[in-house]
Design a protein around this motif. Structure first.
Motif, PDB file in Angstrom:
ATOM      1  N   ARG A   1       0.841  -1.175  -0.016  1.00  0.00           N
ATOM      2  CA  ARG A   1       0.176  -0.062  -0.089  1.00  0.00           C
ATOM      3  C   ARG A   1       0.811   1.141  -0.091  1.00  0.00           C
ATOM      4  N   LEU A   2       1.989   1.169   0.941  1.00  0.00           N
ATOM      5  CA  LEU A   2       2.821   2.468   0.712  1.00  0.00           C
ATOM      6  C   LEU A   2       3.499   2.455  -0.613  1.00  0.00           C
ATOM      7  N   LEU A   3       3.999   1.551  -1.143  1.00  0.00           N
ATOM      8  CA  LEU A   3       4.525   1.526  -2.543  1.00  0.00           C
ATOM      9  C   LEU A   3       3.658   1.757  -3.653  1.00  0.00           C
TER      10      LEU A   3
ATOM     11  N   ALA B   1       2.591   5.055   5.985  1.00  0.00           N
ATOM     12  CA  ALA B   1       3.839   4.754   6.560  1.00  0.00           C
ATOM     13  C   ALA B   1       3.742   4.382   8.019  1.00  0.00           C
ATOM     14  N   GLN B   2       2.499   4.699   8.641  1.00  0.00           N
ATOM     15  CA  GLN B   2       2.231   4.397  10.216  1.00  0.00           C
ATOM     16  C   GLN B   2       1.665   3.322  10.223  1.00  0.00           C
ATOM     17  N   GLU B   3       0.762   2.921   9.122  1.00  0.00           N
ATOM     18  CA  GLU B   3       0.046   1.713   8.977  1.00  0.00           C
ATOM     19  C   GLU B   3       0.894   0.522   8.609  1.00  0.00           C
ATOM     20  N   SER B   4       2.045   0.915   8.147  1.00  0.00           N
ATOM     21  CA  SER B   4       3.013  -0.053   7.746  1.00  0.00           C
ATOM     22  C   SER B   4       3.771  -0.693   8.812  1.00  0.00           C
TER      23      SER B   4
ATOM     24  N   ALA C   1       6.387   0.790  10.392  1.00  0.00           N
ATOM     25  CA  ALA C   1       7.709   1.736  10.278  1.00  0.00           C
ATOM     26  C   ALA C   1       7.973   2.223  11.748  1.00  0.00           C
ATOM     27  N   PRO C   2       9.263   2.083  12.140  1.00  0.00           N
ATOM     28  CA  PRO C   2       9.461   2.568  13.455  1.00  0.00           C
ATOM     29  C   PRO C   2       9.489   4.228  13.679  1.00  0.00           C
ATOM     30  N   ASP C   3      10.107   4.823  12.275  1.00  0.00           N
ATOM     31  CA  ASP C   3       9.964   6.204  12.335  1.00  0.00           C
ATOM     32  C   ASP C   3       9.175   6.476  11.208  1.00  0.00           C
ATOM     33  N   PRO C   4       7.716   6.552  11.110  1.00  0.00           N
ATOM     34  CA  PRO C   4       7.109   6.912  10.026  1.00  0.00           C
ATOM     35  C   PRO C   4       7.099   8.319   9.235  1.00  0.00           C
ATOM     36  N   ALA C   5       7.623   9.319  10.265  1.00  0.00           N
ATOM     37  CA  ALA C   5       7.787  10.523   9.516  1.00  0.00           C
ATOM     38  C   ALA C   5       9.100  10.541   8.856  1.00  0.00           C
TER      39      ALA C   5
ATOM     40  N   ALA D   1      13.883  -1.650   3.889  1.00  0.00           N
ATOM     41  CA  ALA D   1      14.768  -1.450   5.050  1.00  0.00           C
ATOM     42  C   ALA D   1      14.175  -0.710   6.404  1.00  0.00           C
ATOM     43  N   ALA D   2      12.948  -0.030   6.201  1.00  0.00           N
ATOM     44  CA  ALA D   2      12.149   0.614   7.430  1.00  0.00           C
ATOM     45  C   ALA D   2      11.131  -0.222   7.811  1.00  0.00           C
ATOM     46  N   VAL D   3      10.478  -1.265   7.177  1.00  0.00           N
ATOM     47  CA  VAL D   3       9.461  -1.770   7.487  1.00  0.00           C
ATOM     48  C   VAL D   3       9.587  -3.058   7.907  1.00  0.00           C
ATOM     49  N   PRO D   4       9.230  -3.516   9.165  1.00  0.00           N
ATOM     50  CA  PRO D   4       9.328  -4.705   9.566  1.00  0.00           C
ATOM     51  C   PRO D   4       8.822  -5.782   8.629  1.00  0.00           C
ATOM     52  N   VAL D   5       9.316  -7.019   8.399  1.00  0.00           N
ATOM     53  CA  VAL D   5       8.719  -8.030   7.683  1.00  0.00           C
ATOM     54  C   VAL D   5       7.622  -8.777   8.385  1.00  0.00           C
TER      55      VAL D   5
END
Length: 195
Positions: free
Chosen positions: A85-87, A141-144, A146-150, A189-193
């Motif tokens: 969704r982010l991509l 990014a928040q929904e993904s 990611a530890p630092d969505p901003a 790299a940013a989003v945990p699998v």
């Protein structure tokens, strides 16, 4: 381009403005060129828009509406996978870039450059569009997870804007495809699998 509920003369004017403003620039395109391309009478133009400034606003609002629809379709097509969704923002960008017969970059950035007066009302439309895009990417990014969505949002938007500019300049071959790949790498790299 206008929707199906738009009166035919207004639709032709908006379609002509969309074509001419994007291809030649807002400042370089006069009302007479829009009237001629649309095949309407001068009085018809003024009845629907009152002047060029209202036409500029309608042009930008139409572009924003079409982009939001394209973006939402891409996000929906990505399904439930938060990384996909982010991509999807870059999927929509790729689809948009391929749909342009002559790619001149972002119509909003182009308008911002042309309409330099700080109080021009179109600047607010451009800023609102860019803010809405950032809000959308940030939410994804928040929904993904990611530890630092901003931070991820900022990185992705830098790639997104850079892809549009370099694609328009033609100095990077396949700029939008490379941006898609770069965005995928950033997301991976940013989003945990998911496990």
């Amino acid at each position: 381009m206008a929707d199906d509920t738009t009166p035919p003369a207004r639709r032709r004017i908006l379609d002509a403005a969309d074509e001419l403003f994007y291809a030649h620039g807002i400042n370089s395109t006069g009302v007479d060129a829009v009237i001629e391309t649309a095949g309407v009478a001068r009085m018809t133009f003024y009845k629907h828009f009152g002047g060029k400034q209202a036409l500029i606003m309608a042009y930008l609002e139409g572009r924003e509406t079409r982009w939001q629809l394209r973006l939402q379709r891409a996000i929906d097509a990505a399904g439930d996978d938060p990384r996909a969704r982010l991509l999807a923002v870059f999927d929509a960008l790729s689809e948009w870039a391929r749909s342009q017969s002559r790619f001149r970059g972002c119509s909003f950035v182009n308008a911002l450059a042309e309409l330099a007066e700080p109080d021009h009302p179109a600047r607010a439309v451009v800023q609102a569009y860019k803010s809405a895009l950032r809000d959308c990417v940030l939410q994804l990014a928040q929904e993904s997870g990611a530890p630092d969505p901003a931070l991820l949002t900022d990185q992705l938007l830098l790639v997104y804007e850079g892809a549009i500019s370099t694609n328009a300049l033609g100095n990077v071959e396949d700029a939008v495809d490379k941006a898609h790949f770069t965005a995928e790498q950033l997301i991976n790299a940013a989003v945990p699998v998911p496990r």
